[in-house]
Design a protein around this motif. Structure first.
Motif, mmCIF file in Angstrom:
data_model
loop_
_atom_site.group_PDB
_atom_site.id
_atom_site.type_symbol
_atom_site.label_atom_id
_atom_site.label_comp_id
_atom_site.label_asym_id
_atom_site.label_seq_id
_atom_site.Cartn_x
_atom_site.Cartn_y
_atom_site.Cartn_z
ATOM 1 N N MET A 1 65.796 25.777 12.253
ATOM 2 C CA MET A 1 65.760 24.328 12.055
ATOM 3 C C MET A 1 64.555 23.946 11.210
ATOM 4 O O MET A 1 63.427 24.338 11.478
ATOM 5 N N ALA A 70 71.376 12.548 10.695
ATOM 6 C CA ALA A 70 69.921 12.434 10.540
ATOM 7 C C ALA A 70 69.528 11.141 9.844
ATOM 8 O O ALA A 70 68.564 10.470 10.238
ATOM 9 N N TYR A 311 65.437 16.189 17.056
ATOM 10 C CA TYR A 311 66.195 17.414 17.349
ATOM 11 C C TYR A 311 67.667 17.090 17.589
ATOM 12 O O TYR A 311 68.560 17.809 17.130
ATOM 13 N N TRP A 314 69.719 16.791 14.563
ATOM 14 C CA TRP A 314 70.121 18.094 14.032
ATOM 15 C C TRP A 314 71.178 18.746 14.919
ATOM 16 O O TRP A 314 72.106 19.383 14.421
ATOM 17 N N ASP A 315 71.060 18.571 16.228
ATOM 18 C CA ASP A 315 72.012 19.139 17.182
ATOM 19 C C ASP A 315 72.454 18.030 18.135
ATOM 20 O O ASP A 315 71.831 17.807 19.172
#
Length: 391
Positions: A1, A70, A311, A314-315
């Motif tokens: 990441m 994002a 985070y 991203w996930d």
């Protein structure tokens, strides 16, 4: 990441902060929330036309920008800082992903370009915490199964008809189209589907409710023999509506977490400014060690929540846990802000109470922090080993 943001993402943040600083001050927030729609139409057109905000995560073939979660997370962190009253979350984080995932090609081509341009707003009419799978498995009868109430759908020769009521629908009084969760199939074979209901549909009554947080308007929707269009292909019996709702809920949770972090960060900034100016015993109260410790702990909590929100961008699978972290940070920041502002922090005239109301309202709408964490722990199987040992 790679946690570093691109130049384009940083530009989104910078441009949006500059615009909201000029156009969405505390007085502007109160004025917009007091309008019948609950937001500033002119500012919304600017955000849509100049920045493409509602179309950030909409595919380019439907007129959107084609970015990912994002960019939407970064944008909503800034709108959270300003406590911006707008239909952005309901439209871009709830309705648009559901239309993209479940809608037919004709429905996507009809609705998504208008959403991307800011000409059409939309929302999801459902109990948000259970429907989005934030508090547990959403395959149950959270929409009011069979005879349990909620919203029921019945097929007729002219199409689908809806009956029932949905409460606490975000921007439900002003949205141009509503995605209504309703049960079909009767009591024995009930299943939940999503239906499109236009703003001018006959038999629908929409009333704005008095909400704890006026910057996030809510409405009660009553449906009486209301014409509706099934979202998706009527022949597609295998559509995984609960699964799509749960995936949408993960991304929406990340967006909400970013909103909460932005609001918490701004509440902390305003509190630091206040304790530097407010004097007691001949010195600023911010110079006292006890106050410094409280603010230092709050700073760490806000930064941890920001990391969790980034985070989750991203996930998205980590969205529920990030939301719990963000809501807790906002609640702590707002509570400390009220206390450290002293008596003025409790007054209607001061703006700090708006952050406290946002914290309380979001937790009521999307689930208590302990519930979000318990569901995340259950999904991760954290207690499986302990339960096995106990047996």
């Amino acid at each position: 990441m790679d946690a570093a943001f691109t130049a384009e993402q940083d530009e989104i943040r910078r441009t949006l902060r500059e615009l909201l600083t000029k156009r969405c001050g505390p007085d502007g927030v109160r004025a917009a929330a007091a309008t019948p729609a609950g937001y500033d139409h002119e500012l919304w057109r600017t955000l849509a036309g100049q920045l493409g905000l509602p179309g950030l995560a909409i595919p380019a073939e439907y007129g959107g920008v084609g970015c990912g979660p994002a960019e939407l997370v970064l944008a909503c962190e800034e709108t959270g800082r300003a406590l911006l009253p707008s239909p952005l979350f309901a439209t871009a984080a709830l309705a648009a992903p559901l239309i993209t995932a479940l809608g037919t090609e004709a429905q996507r081509a009809e609705l998504l370009p208008g959403i991307a341009r800011g000409e059409l707003t939309a929302t999801l009419a459902a109990p948000l915490g259970p429907a989005l799978g934030l508090l547990g498995d959403n395959a149950g009868d959270w929409a009011g199964g069979g005879r349990a109430g909620g919203v029921q759908a019945r097929p007729t020769d002219e199409g689908w008809r809806l009956y029932g009521q949905a409460d606490q629908v975000l921007d439900g009084h002003s949205a141009g189209v509503l995605l209504v969760a309703a049960h079909t199939g009767g009591f024995a074979r009930s299943r939940t589907l999503l239906f499109l209901v236009r703003a001018d549909a006959a038999g629908m009554s929409r009333v704005r409710q008095t909400a704890l947080d006026a910057t996030r308007p809510q409405a009660r929707i009553e449906l009486r023999d209301t014409a509706a269009e099934l979202l998706g292909d009527s022949a597609e019996e295998g559509a995984d509506v609960p699964g799509v709702l749960a995936r949408t809920g993960c991304t929406a949770a990340a967006v909400l977490a970013a909103e909460a972090v932005g609001a918490a960060d701004r509440a902390l900034e305003r509190t630091v400014e206040h304790v530097r100016q407010r004097e007691q015993f001949g010195r600023p109260i911010g110079s006292f060690q006890a106050v410094k410790h409280r603010l230092a702990e709050l700073y760490v909590q806000v930064q941890a929540a920001r990391s969790a929100a980034y985070y989750a961008a991203w996930d998205p699978a980590a969205g529920g846990l990030a939301l719990a972290q963000g809501l807790e940070a906002l609640r702590s920041a707002a509570s400390e802000a009220v206390q450290l502002h002293g008596g003025i922090g409790f007054t209607w005239e001061h703006d700090i109470q708006l952050y406290f109301k946002r914290a309380s309202s979001d937790e009521l709408l999307f689930g208590p922090v302990h519930g979000l964490r318990a569901h995340a722990a259950e999904r991760a199987g954290l207690f499986t080993g302990r339960a096995a040992v106990a047996v």
